[in-house]
Structures are given as structure tokens and as C-alpha cells.
Design a protein around this motif. Structure first.
Motif, PDB file in Angstrom:
ATOM      1  N   ASN A 193      11.520   0.954  -4.827  1.00 42.55           N
ATOM      2  CA  ASN A 193      12.477   0.085  -5.494  1.00 42.55           C
ATOM      3  C   ASN A 193      11.852  -1.279  -5.788  1.00 42.55           C
ATOM      4  O   ASN A 193      10.811  -1.638  -5.237  1.00 42.55           O
ATOM      5  N   GLN A 194      12.530  -2.014  -6.671  1.00 45.46           N
ATOM      6  CA  GLN A 194      12.075  -3.362  -7.074  1.00 45.46           C
ATOM      7  C   GLN A 194      10.679  -3.299  -7.693  1.00 45.46           C
ATOM      8  O   GLN A 194       9.888  -4.243  -7.600  1.00 45.46           O
ATOM      9  N   PHE A 195      10.387  -2.162  -8.315  1.00 43.02           N
ATOM     10  CA  PHE A 195       9.053  -1.998  -8.893  1.00 43.02           C
ATOM     11  C   PHE A 195       8.830  -2.945 -10.068  1.00 43.02           C
ATOM     12  O   PHE A 195       7.686  -3.210 -10.452  1.00 43.02           O
ATOM     13  N   ASP A 196       9.926  -3.470 -10.650  1.00 40.72           N
ATOM     14  CA  ASP A 196       9.786  -4.404 -11.758  1.00 40.72           C
ATOM     15  C   ASP A 196       9.146  -5.712 -11.325  1.00 40.72           C
ATOM     16  O   ASP A 196       8.651  -6.486 -12.159  1.00 40.72           O
ATOM     17  N   ARG A 197       9.133  -5.978  -9.983  1.00 39.09           N
ATOM     18  CA  ARG A 197       8.538  -7.214  -9.482  1.00 39.09           C
ATOM     19  C   ARG A 197       7.030  -7.095  -9.271  1.00 39.09           C
ATOM     20  O   ARG A 197       6.364  -8.082  -8.954  1.00 39.09           O
ATOM     21  N   VAL A 198       6.504  -5.889  -9.391  1.00 35.23           N
ATOM     22  CA  VAL A 198       5.067  -5.681  -9.221  1.00 35.23           C
ATOM     23  C   VAL A 198       4.384  -5.973 -10.564  1.00 35.23           C
ATOM     24  O   VAL A 198       4.771  -5.390 -11.590  1.00 35.23           O
ATOM     25  N   PRO A 199       3.375  -6.822 -10.570  1.00 34.70           N
ATOM     26  CA  PRO A 199       2.654  -7.110 -11.819  1.00 34.70           C
ATOM     27  C   PRO A 199       2.115  -5.819 -12.440  1.00 34.70           C
ATOM     28  O   PRO A 199       1.712  -4.887 -11.726  1.00 34.70           O
ATOM     29  N   ALA A 200       2.124  -5.755 -13.765  1.00 35.00           N
ATOM     30  CA  ALA A 200       1.731  -4.534 -14.464  1.00 35.00           C
ATOM     31  C   ALA A 200       0.330  -4.078 -14.069  1.00 35.00           C
ATOM     32  O   ALA A 200       0.066  -2.880 -13.895  1.00 35.00           O
ATOM     33  N   GLY A 201      -0.593  -5.007 -13.874  1.00 35.09           N
ATOM     34  CA  GLY A 201      -1.955  -4.647 -13.548  1.00 35.09           C
ATOM     35  C   GLY A 201      -2.124  -4.113 -12.126  1.00 35.09           C
ATOM     36  O   GLY A 201      -3.151  -3.502 -11.821  1.00 35.09           O
ATOM     37  N   ALA A 202      -1.151  -4.363 -11.270  1.00 33.88           N
ATOM     38  CA  ALA A 202      -1.269  -3.949  -9.866  1.00 33.88           C
ATOM     39  C   ALA A 202      -0.450  -2.715  -9.544  1.00 33.88           C
ATOM     40  O   ALA A 202      -0.504  -2.208  -8.419  1.00 33.88           O
ATOM     41  N   ARG A 203       0.314  -2.207 -10.492  1.00 32.46           N
ATOM     42  CA  ARG A 203       1.242  -1.109 -10.189  1.00 32.46           C
ATOM     43  C   ARG A 203       0.523   0.170  -9.749  1.00 32.46           C
ATOM     44  O   ARG A 203       0.882   0.801  -8.758  1.00 32.46           O
ATOM     45  N   ASP A 204      -0.520   0.543 -10.514  1.00 27.95           N
ATOM     46  CA  ASP A 204      -1.232   1.777 -10.148  1.00 27.95           C
ATOM     47  C   ASP A 204      -1.866   1.654  -8.770  1.00 27.95           C
ATOM     48  O   ASP A 204      -1.835   2.608  -7.961  1.00 27.95           O
ATOM     49  N   GLY A 205      -2.404   0.499  -8.452  1.00 26.53           N
ATOM     50  CA  GLY A 205      -3.028   0.313  -7.150  1.00 26.53           C
ATOM     51  C   GLY A 205      -2.031   0.367  -6.004  1.00 26.53           C
ATOM     52  O   GLY A 205      -2.305   0.953  -4.942  1.00 26.53           O
ATOM     53  N   VAL A 206      -0.840  -0.241  -6.234  1.00 26.69           N
ATOM     54  CA  VAL A 206       0.179  -0.240  -5.185  1.00 26.69           C
ATOM     55  C   VAL A 206       0.684   1.186  -4.947  1.00 26.69           C
ATOM     56  O   VAL A 206       0.848   1.626  -3.802  1.00 26.69           O
ATOM     57  N   LEU A 207       0.940   1.921  -6.046  1.00 28.53           N
ATOM     58  CA  LEU A 207       1.398   3.303  -5.894  1.00 28.53           C
ATOM     59  C   LEU A 207       0.336   4.158  -5.197  1.00 28.53           C
ATOM     60  O   LEU A 207       0.647   4.995  -4.333  1.00 28.53           O
ATOM     61  N   ALA A 208      -0.926   3.952  -5.568  1.00 33.36           N
ATOM     62  CA  ALA A 208      -2.002   4.714  -4.927  1.00 33.36           C
ATOM     63  C   ALA A 208      -2.095   4.379  -3.435  1.00 33.36           C
ATOM     64  O   ALA A 208      -2.351   5.258  -2.602  1.00 33.36           O
ATOM     65  N   ASP A 209      -1.874   3.126  -3.101  1.00 32.68           N
ATOM     66  CA  ASP A 209      -1.924   2.726  -1.693  1.00 32.68           C
ATOM     67  C   ASP A 209      -0.810   3.402  -0.899  1.00 32.68           C
ATOM     68  O   ASP A 209      -1.036   3.918   0.207  1.00 32.68           O
ATOM     69  N   LEU A 210       0.392   3.417  -1.487  1.00 35.56           N
ATOM     70  CA  LEU A 210       1.521   4.046  -0.798  1.00 35.56           C
ATOM     71  C   LEU A 210       1.296   5.551  -0.671  1.00 35.56           C
ATOM     72  O   LEU A 210       1.538   6.138   0.398  1.00 35.56           O
ATOM     73  N   ARG A 211       0.833   6.187  -1.749  1.00 36.44           N
ATOM     74  CA  ARG A 211       0.592   7.628  -1.683  1.00 36.44           C
ATOM     75  C   ARG A 211      -0.505   7.961  -0.673  1.00 36.44           C
ATOM     76  O   ARG A 211      -0.423   8.970   0.049  1.00 36.44           O
ATOM     77  N   GLY A 212      -1.544   7.123  -0.613  1.00 36.63           N
ATOM     78  CA  GLY A 212      -2.597   7.349   0.377  1.00 36.63           C
ATOM     79  C   GLY A 212      -2.077   7.224   1.799  1.00 36.63           C
ATOM     80  O   GLY A 212      -2.452   8.007   2.690  1.00 36.63           O
ATOM     81  N   LEU A 213      -1.194   6.250   2.009  1.00 35.50           N
ATOM     82  CA  LEU A 213      -0.605   6.074   3.328  1.00 35.50           C
ATOM     83  C   LEU A 213       0.232   7.287   3.706  1.00 35.50           C
ATOM     84  O   LEU A 213       0.150   7.799   4.837  1.00 35.50           O
ATOM     85  N   LEU A 214       1.010   7.802   2.760  1.00 36.10           N
ATOM     86  CA  LEU A 214       1.829   8.985   3.028  1.00 36.10           C
ATOM     87  C   LEU A 214       0.955  10.217   3.268  1.00 36.10           C
ATOM     88  O   LEU A 214       1.260  11.057   4.132  1.00 36.10           O
ATOM     89  N   LYS A 215      -0.146  10.315   2.531  1.00 36.96           N
ATOM     90  CA  LYS A 215      -1.038  11.459   2.716  1.00 36.96           C
ATOM     91  C   LYS A 215      -1.638  11.471   4.112  1.00 36.96           C
ATOM     92  O   LYS A 215      -1.743  12.529   4.759  1.00 36.96           O
ATOM     93  N   ARG A 216      -2.014  10.309   4.596  1.00 36.63           N
ATOM     94  CA  ARG A 216      -2.579  10.233   5.950  1.00 36.63           C
ATOM     95  C   ARG A 216      -1.546  10.588   7.008  1.00 36.63           C
ATOM     96  O   ARG A 216      -1.899  10.977   8.127  1.00 36.63           O
ATOM     97  N   GLU A 217      -0.272  10.458   6.674  1.00 33.42           N
ATOM     98  CA  GLU A 217       0.804  10.795   7.606  1.00 33.42           C
ATOM     99  C   GLU A 217       1.283  12.233   7.447  1.00 33.42           C
ATOM    100  O   GLU A 217       2.263  12.629   8.070  1.00 33.42           O
ATOM    101  N   GLY A 218       0.589  13.014   6.617  1.00 29.89           N
ATOM    102  CA  GLY A 218       0.974  14.401   6.415  1.00 29.89           C
ATOM    103  C   GLY A 218       2.069  14.587   5.393  1.00 29.89           C
ATOM    104  O   GLY A 218       2.681  15.653   5.343  1.00 29.89           O
TER     105      GLY A 218
END
Length: 547
Positions: A193-218
Motif C-alpha cells: 500500500n501507499q505505493f504512490d509515495r515511492v519515487p518512480a525510479g525506486a519502485r522496481d528496487g523496493v518491490l525486488a527487495d520485498l520479494r527477496g525478503l519473502l523468498k528467504r522466508e519461504g
């Protein structure tokens, strides 16, 4: 790709639930109490949820403070239902928005949600049957809020975890909720949520970071949907997920399946490698042998032999000395053994205690060693709690063993009450010999009296034996005594042979009864626990198998 596909209900769910019921039945005293409580709660939940049917799909919005759960809830509902604002916490109790003609009252009663908002026909074509919950914050400063979240997260069919750019990696959310739910990826969605507050240039990196964190948690397969409750960005995709979940009518089944899988993973270490399935024959022999020794079987066998020998002397000895064998109580009588009286008034009975002294310290130590070896070999390679469970089964009646062994001896037919038939024949012969000796003695006494009074003596018959002439009365006296003593000696030897046979018979019969004690008090409980382990592990295996 949708979260839930329209397919037939999982065919193995019924078998897995039956396995769960078996685990709950076998679990007491064998499973960790907390794991057993989880299994019992899951069994109760499954019964209630299946009873309520699959017409309603329960979806919960959960997240940390400030993630915008309530705003997202209002955006999905399409009207201002949940209170939003800067003051925290805003959501104090769970509230529900219901798309259902019947209001889903039984479902909400089971969930314990009192704040209910019925939306009538709004969105009925797509979301009819949806129950959407707005939960309190998972990191609320109020304990009762967190407890409410914990309770409902266990019950709902699908959880949408709402995160925001500031706290998407919050430890309270990941450590306490997401990581433990790695088996629930099929019924989990992450809404960024509140993804509109993430700068356009950082969105892919933030999503990748979250997905990587979830992947490490199974949770690598969990969909991550960027949304904004304020601008409406991503809401159609999230709504489509909810529509698919409602249309498939499988979210409740998938949630139960995930719960069963999680429980199976938690219980898997209880089984460990394959182990013994029954008590080894060598251990059975060792336990029975130690208990037989502790029962006093050897002392009983000796007493039986002595009693038989003394009774043989009393029954077949020379009548003049026969009474000596009856003066002292027999060894069997002193030990209070069954059949000690030939009258038959003390037949074998477990209700009568013997006078055996009980196991000695050495005998008790040997019993303990046999029990310990039994447990060690039966539990070899098995994880906790099986060594403890098997020890409890093997030693649970240890304090009762002396009394059980005494009853085993008291109830054994030791063969003391039976008289050999040849005793009667020898007794008759001995009596005849005694009468002959007595007649010879009286005859000689009469001759002595006649000689004393100088009276004429009657003719004296003699017996010629190889040139020796023996007066008949003297031969009667000496023959009756000598032959009687010799016959008594031979009878005693024959009685000694019978005594050894009866001692061996008594030992076998005591061992047979001790085997029953060993089976009932030690071997069967251990075997039952090993069998229960096999059944429990088979049930856990079925609980894990989805197909």
C-alpha cells in the motif's frame, strides 16, 4: 495468473482430517502439549469451518500501524466504513464488510466479529459471499489488539498482508506472522500500500527487495501487489484476486490444507528415523528371566523338592520312624505355598499371599537393568519424546511388580497336592512289614516270658538258610525291620527323583505365570507405545500428503 483456480476440492482433505483426528486421539502423553493443543484447535476449527460450508470466503486485511489497512478496506468496499486518521491505533476491534444476501451471521458469529456492515447488492455479481475483515494492527501497543489479530489470522480463509514503504520489512510482521506462515503461501497475498509515495525510479528496487525478503522466508510464491488506497492504483488487481477467491469457493479448503501441512511439518521431528516396531525377543527373554528370578522361583523350586522328599519319607518310610517326618512343618508350609497341605484346603489362589521374602536388592537391580536395556534397545535412534514415553511404559508398574509376582506364585499349581500312586503300595508293604516285625517281637517276648516262668516252651519253627537255621520269630523281627528300613531308603531315593521333576515343573509353571505378569505390566505397554508410534507417524505422513 490468479491466486486460486477453479478446480475440484482437494480429494485427500477428508483423509487428512481423519489423520488429524487420529493424531489428536493418540497425542496425549506422546506429543508436546503445545503441539497437541494446536492439533486440537485445528481439529475443532476444521469441523466448524466445514460445517459452515464454502458459500462464504473470509478475507482479512492485516498489517502494521500506519500501513493504511482501514483506508484500503474502505477503498475495496467503496464507502467510508472504517475510521482512518493519524491517531494510533485507529482500528481497535475487527470489523466486517459482508457481500451476502443472508448476512453470513453464522460465519461472523463463529469468527466472533460483532461490527458488521452488510452491503446488500453492491458488487453482488462478483463478490457475493465475500466477508472482508479489517483487523487491528499487528504491532499495536495494546495486547488485546494483538491477541485479536492472532485469533482471527488462524481462522480466516485468506490473509492480505498490508505493508507500506516505511515498514514493509518490519520485524514484528515478518518474524511473528509471515515467516511462520511459509506453508500458507496459497492463501496469502501481500498488498504494498501507499505505493504512490515511492519515487518512480525506486519502485522496481523496493518491490525486488520485498520479494527477496519473502523468498528467504519461504514465501517466494506469494503475489506482491503494489496498490494505493488514496489514488486507486492497483486496486483492480487486488479486487480481481478477491473475485477469483470468491468464485473458486476453495479458499477455506486451501486454508485448512495449509494448516494441516504446517502441523505436519511441526510434528515431523516426532517420528524421526524408522525404529523398532515391537519388543525384541531377546529383551522379552531377559525381562521374563529377571522377573522369574525376582519372584523367588528358585526358592520355591527348592521348597517343592524338599517338601516332596519329606512327604515321601512320611508316606513310605518305616512306620516306627514315619512320625519323625511329620513332626516338622514342610518347607512349602513355611513359605505359605499353594498346595502345602495335602488336605487340599490351600489350593492355588492369587488372593492369598505367600510368605516369600520378596525380591532382594540384587534381584531388583537385575530387574531394573533388564527394563533399562529393554527401553534402550526399543528407543534406539528414536527422537524425543519416545525414550521418555517408553521408559514410562516399561516402569509404570514397577512398584507393583513384587505384589504381582507374589500373586503369580500364589496362583501357580505347583503340583504339591498330588500323591504318587506308588506311595500307597509302599505304605501297605511297610505296614505289613511292621506287623510282621511286631508279631516276631511279640512271639519272642512270649518265649521270654515262658522261659522266665520255667514253663514248657512250644515247638520253635526254624528256617534253614544255607546251613544256618534261624528261628522264625527272630527272622520275622529282624526281617521286618531290615526290609522296612531298606524299602524306606529305596523309596527315599525314588522320592528324590520325583522331587527334582516336581521342582522343575514348579519352576516352569511359575515362569509361565511370570510371563503373563511381564506381558501385562511391561512388555505389552511398551509394545503398545511402539505400535502407537507407528500409527502416529503414519497419521502424520497422511497429514502431510496432499495427493
Amino acid at each position: 495468473m490468479t491466486l486460486l483456480t477453479r478446480s475440484a476440492p482437494e480429494p485427500a482433505l477428508g483423509r487428512r482430517l481423519a489423520a488429524l483426528d487420529q493424531i489428536v486421539a493418540l497425542g496425549p502423553d506422546r506429543l508436546d502439549p503445545e503441539a497437541l493443543r494446536i492439533a486440537e484447535r485445528l481439529s475443532g476449527k476444521a469441523a466448524q469451518r466445514l460445517r459452515l460450508g464454502a458459500e462464504h470466503t473470509v478475507v482479512a486485511l492485516a498489517g502494521t500501524t500506519g500501513s493504511g489497512k482501514s483506508s484500503l478496506f474502505n477503498a475495496l468496499v467503496g464507502t467510508e466504513i472504517a475510521t482512518t486518521g493519524m491517531r494510533r491505533p485507529v482500528t481497535s476491534t475487527a470489523q466486517a464488510a459482508v457481500w451476502s444476501p443472508d448476512g453470513a451471521a453464522p460465519m461472523l458469529d463463529w469468527l466472533g466479529v460483532q461490527r458488521r456492515h452488510h452491503l446488500g447488492e453492491e458488487g453482488a455479481d462478483e463478490l457475493s459471499g465475500l466477508v472482508l475483515l479489517d483487523l487491528p494492527d499487528v504491532d499495536s501497543v495494546k495486547v488485546d489488539h494483538r491477541l485479536e489479530v492472532d485469533r482471527l489470522v488462524e481462522l480466516v480463509d485468506l490473509v492480505v498482508w498490508v505493508v507500506d514503504p516505511q515498514k514493509y520489512a518490519d520485524a514484528a510482521l515478518h518474524d511473528h506472522y509471515l515467516r511462520p506462515l511459509q506453508t500458507h503461501a496459497d492463501v496469502t497475498v501481500v498488498a504494498f500500500n501507499q505505493f504512490d509515495r515511492v519515487p518512480a525510479g525506486a519502485r522496481d528496487g523496493v518491490l525486488a527487495d520485498l520479494r527477496g525478503l519473502l523468498k528467504r522466508e519461504g514465501l517466494g510464491s506469494v503475489p506482491v501487489l503494489p496498490v494505493s488506497a488514496r489514488t486507486g492504483e492497483g486496486l483492480p488487481a487486488l479486487r480481481a484476486r478477491l473475485v477469483d477467491a470468491v468464485a473458486a469457493h476453495e479458499a477455506s479448503v486451501r486454508r485448512l490444507s495449509a494448516d494441516l501441512g504446517a502441523l505436519a511439518e511441526e510434528l515431523a521431528p516426532v517420528c524421526g528415523p524408522s525404529g523398532a516396531t515391537d519388543v525384541d525377543r531377546a529383551d522379552r527373554t531377559a525381562v521374563v528371566g529377571a522377573l522369574t528370578e525376582a519372584s523367588g522361583a528358585d526358592a520355591v523350586a527348592v521348597a517343592v523338592a524338599r517338601t516332596h522328599r519329606s512327604r515321601t519319607r512320611a508316606a513310605t518310610g518305616w512306620p516306627v520312624t514315619r512320625w519323625l517326618a511329620r513332626m516338622r512343618p514342610s518347607a512349602a508350609t513355611r513359605l505359605g505355598l499353594p498346595g502345602a497341605r495335602l488336605s487340599g484346603t490351600d489350593d492355588p489362589s492369587e488372593l492369598v499371599r505367600t510368605a516369600l521374602p520378596g525380591p532382594s536388592a540384587v534381584q531388583q537391580a537385575r530387574v531394573d537393568t533388564a527394563l533399562r536395556n529393554l527401553v534402550d534397545r526399543s528407543a534406539a535412534g528414536l527422537p524425543d519424546p519416545w525414550p521418555t514415553v517408553l521408559t514410562r511404559a516399561a516402569t509404570g508398574r514397577r512398584d507393583q511388580l513384587p505384589d504381582l509376582l507374589d500373586r503369580a506364585v500364589a496362583g501357580a499349581d505347583l503340583g504339591l497336592g498330588r500323591r504318587p500312586r506308588w506311595w500307597a503300595l509302599i505304605r501297605v508293604v511297610q505296614n505289613v512289614l511292621a506287623l510282621v516285625a511286631l508279631a516276631g517281637a511279640l512271639w519272642l517276648l512270649g518265649l521270654f516270658v515262658l522261659d522266665w516262668f520255667r514253663l514248657p516252651e512250644p515247638p520253635m519253627p526254624d528256617v534253614d538258610a544255607g546251613g544256618w537255621e534261624f528261628p522264625v520269630p527272630t527272622l520275622m523281627l529282624l526281617g521286618g525291620v531290615v526290609v522296612g528300613l531298606v524299602l524306606g531308603f529305596l523309596s527315599a531315593r525314588l522320592g528324590a527323583l520325583g522331587a527334582r521333576r516336581r521342582a522343575a515343573l514348579a519352576r516352569r509353571r511359575i515362569r509361565s505365570r511370570v510371563e503373563q505378569v511381564a506381558a501385562e505390566a511391561v512388555l505389552e505397554p511398551v509394545g503398545a507405545e511402539l505400535a502407537a508410534r507407528g500409527e502416529l507417524c503414519a497419521a502424520i505422513s497422511r497429514l502431510r500428503a496432499r495427493r
